[in-house]
Design an enzyme around this catalytic site. Structure first.
Site, short mmCIF file in Angstrom:
data_model
loop_
_atom_site.label_atom_id
_atom_site.label_comp_id
_atom_site.label_asym_id
_atom_site.label_seq_id
_atom_site.Cartn_x
_atom_site.Cartn_y
_atom_site.Cartn_z
N LYS A 282 0.85 -1.19 0.00
CA LYS A 282 0.00 0.00 0.00
C LYS A 282 0.89 1.24 0.00
O LYS A 282 1.80 1.35 0.79
CB LYS A 282 -0.92 -0.01 1.23
CG LYS A 282 -2.07 0.98 1.14
CD LYS A 282 -3.07 0.76 2.27
CE LYS A 282 -4.27 1.68 2.12
NZ LYS A 282 -5.27 1.48 3.19
N GLU A 367 -19.28 -5.48 11.09
CA GLU A 367 -20.22 -4.65 11.85
C GLU A 367 -21.26 -5.47 12.60
O GLU A 367 -21.62 -5.15 13.75
CB GLU A 367 -20.92 -3.66 10.90
CG GLU A 367 -20.00 -2.63 10.28
CD GLU A 367 -19.35 -3.09 8.99
OE1 GLU A 367 -18.65 -2.28 8.36
OE2 GLU A 367 -19.55 -4.27 8.62
N ARG A 395 -25.44 -1.69 8.38
CA ARG A 395 -25.07 -3.07 8.05
C ARG A 395 -25.35 -4.02 9.21
O ARG A 395 -25.29 -5.24 9.04
CB ARG A 395 -23.59 -3.14 7.67
CG ARG A 395 -23.15 -2.10 6.65
CD ARG A 395 -21.73 -2.33 6.18
NE ARG A 395 -21.71 -3.23 5.03
CZ ARG A 395 -20.60 -3.75 4.51
NH1 ARG A 395 -19.42 -3.48 5.05
NH2 ARG A 395 -20.65 -4.53 3.47
#
Length: 618
Positions: A282, A367, A395
């Site tokens: 990344k 979640e 969610r």
């Protein structure tokens, strides 16, 4: 628009142009694309490190597949800026996340190459599987590719989709982009599976002991080598994916473009579910982002030559108020535990995670689990505080209703990013929480109007012996001083901030400054309602008797919002008073500057005054 710094990139207006290049030109193209991203995003801001890590992968996928006829689905979309550049949006990239500019994530309304709208994690495999099954049903020889990060693989939906894909044998390629990061550091057993097994004492002892035992035995050294590879195969994630019905290939270097191209080219012709595991960095190609990918995940305007981001102004945000309160409350009550679904930095839980590591739980991008985990903790005497963005709480709605509220469990929800969030747009706007929270029995729902009130609402919700939610916006408030003392507010009681005549403005949450300014112009009564539920019915009833018009104001959809609660009460009591509800329209509000968006949806002083005056004149 062309730029002599990017002569090869300037030739690419769509992937069909890309496919005209020789393979030997692809690495130069990738290099130019990476530098273009650094140059452009440093001037406009936006998601940064993730896209730098997927440059080679994006080039390879668009080079080898016939997009957009072949379907390419990105997970979340933080990493999709290279995809936007190669699919005809290079000259518009400077406008990303800005008012009327490019979408912050892939969007079907923006480009035919954006085959699925994203913004939330772990949806790509499900969507791609649906596309693969549609192609099969229609008899189409179409390739479908999902690109998902290892962070997104911590969510259950990804494995639900893989389990189904293996069961139906769909022709699907899943590319697992493994950079050991999501936004925060990845957490969980899967994330550490590789490293733990290969570095573990058991594996190393068996490996070395087997070599010693077999090395002097004629003809068995090759067997030892094969046995080692077999052991790896039994223990490494390839086995897990293959048990789910996928043919696993990898891991390979995601920045080695020739290897990527040759591997994917070979995999194109395989049938059934395929998984390619690529390892990337990344922030690749920009050293500061490689060293600190969390800080460089999303960036403001910066000078890439400085090798550091500009210092932000030290303004207190609502998230900071929560982070400070959480640590202060933890010092008082050792039962407190803090939970986040992979949003430690965004929810300002870094300090808490360091000072109270045994009471801090980052569950990954999960979640649903985070809310039921809180419920379980509450069942056995702990005091869980679930810090979650409004848009992400959607969610876990079933868990909120069934696992917490139905059992009347003592869980505090610190709901960040309530209302419009600006650059992240429709997928991240907290536009519905007033509506979906106030309909749930046992819930107390608070919407503080400033920084100090936020702290006191958090304390009030924590003290309340049942499910309570405090909903606050992104960024800073009006600059009210936050007092250290914690004050327990009376449940369901509003406070009058200005007394006037004829008009009463009932403000829920952070739009109170707009209400006060409009109140000055109208000589109106202004009420900081504080509580969406329970509503201060006594005060609302009094105002209905003493004023001609009530105006409700909230940064939530008007449909079913706090204003609807006022309407319901007045209708039930037969009150004869005019009422106007002001809030977000019945549509998804796109990205842009927060002030611009409020202007567009009519949540301004001028519109409030005009609405009131029009109602009085009718």
């Amino acid at each position: 628009m062309t730029d002599s710094r990017y002569p090869l990139l300037d030739l690419i207006n769509n992937p069909a142009d890309l496919r005209q290049l020789d393979k030997e030109q692809l690495e130069e193209l990738a290099d130019q694309l990476r530098h273009f991203l650094i140059d452009t995003i440093s001037q406009c801001g936006g998601h940064f490190a993730a896209g730098l890590g997927t440059v080679e992968l994006t080039v390879a996928l668009h080079y080898l597949f016939n997009t957009p006829d072949d379907r390419l689905v990105w997970d979340v979309g933080h990493q999709a800026y290279p995809h936007k550049v190669l699919t005809g949006r290079r000259d518009e990239l400077y406008s990303v996340r800005q008012t009327d500019g490019l979408h912050p994530f892939p969007s079907r309304s923006e480009s035919e190459y954006d085959t699925f709208g994203v913004g939330h994690s772990s949806t790509s495999i499900s969507a791609a599987l649906g596309m693969a099954l549609a192609a099969r049903a229609q008899g189409l020889d179409r390739k479908v590719i999902a690109v998902i990060g290892d962070g997104a693989m911590t969510a259950g939906q990804a494995f639900e989709a893989m389990n189904h894909a293996g069961d139906v044998g769909a022709n699907l390629l899943v590319v697992l982009n493994d950079n050991e990061m999501s936004i925060s550091e990845n957490v969980g057993g899967l994330n550490s599976y590789f490293a733990k097994l290969l570095a573990g004492r058991f594996y190393q002892r068996v490996r070395e002991g087997g070599k010693k035992a077999l090395s002097h035995m004629h003809g068995l050294s090759e067997l030892a080598s094969r046995a080692e590879e077999h052991m790896k195969g039994m223990m490494l994630p390839g086995t897990l994916f293959e048990e789910l019905g996928f043919n696993y290939i990898g891991p390979i270097d995601g920045h080695d473009l020739p290897s990527l191209v040759s591997t994917i080219e070979n995999m194109k012709h395989l049938t059934g579910p395929q998984l390619l595991h690529v390892v990337t960095v990344k922030g690749k190609g920009y050293e500061p982002a490689e060293k600190d990918p969390i800080a460089y995940h999303g960036v403001p305007i910066f000078d890439p030559r400085e090798h550091e981001l500009p210092k932000s102004k030290k303004t207190l945000t609502y998230s900071n108020v929560f982070g400070n309160w959480l640590c202060d409350m933890a010092a008082i009550d050792e039962r407190l535990v803090g939970i986040t679904p992979a949003m430690r930095e965004g929810s300002d839980m870094v300090r808490f995670s360091r000072e109270y590591p045994s009471r801090y739980f980052d569950v990954g991008i999960a979640e649903q689990h985070s809310i039921t985990l809180a419920a379980g903790l509450a069942c056995d005497g702990m005091k869980p505080v679930a810090a979650i963005y409004s848009t992400f709480l959607q969610r876990a709605y079933d868990q909120l209703v069934h696992d917490v509220a139905l059992q009347d469990l003592d869980v505090l929800f610190a709901i960040d990013r309530g209302g419009l969030v600006g650059g992240d747009g429709a997928t991240h706007n907290g536009a519905f929480d007033h509506s979906f929270l106030r309909c749930i029995p046992n819930m107390v729902v608070m919407a503080p109007s400033d920084e100090n009130e936020c702290r006191q609402c958090l304390y009030t919700g924590y003290r309340y012996p049942g499910p309570a939610a405090v909903r606050y916006p992104r960024g800073g408030g009006p600059g009210v001083e936050v007092i250290d003392e914690m004050i327990e507010l009376p449940i369901g009681k509003a406070t009058v901030r200005r007394k006037g005549t004829r008009v009463a403005i009932l403000s829920f949450g952070a739009l109170l400054p707009i209400a006060l300014e409009a109140g000055n112009q109208l000589d109106a009564t202004v009420v900081d309602m504080r509580f969406v539920k329970p509503l201060d019915e006594e005060l609302v009833g009094e105002l209905a008797q003493t004023h001609e018009l009530l105006v409700t104001l909230e940064e939530n959809t008007v449909k079913g919002g706090a204003g609807s609660g006022v309407n319901e009460y007045l209708a039930a009591t037969g009150a004869e008073v005019m009422i106007r509800n002001m809030g977000l329209p019945d549509e998804f509000v796109e990205h842009g500057d927060h002030g611009d968006l409020l202007e567009r949806v009519g949540l301004t002083v001028a519109n409030l005054v005009a609405s009131a005056e029009s109602a009085l004149a009718s």
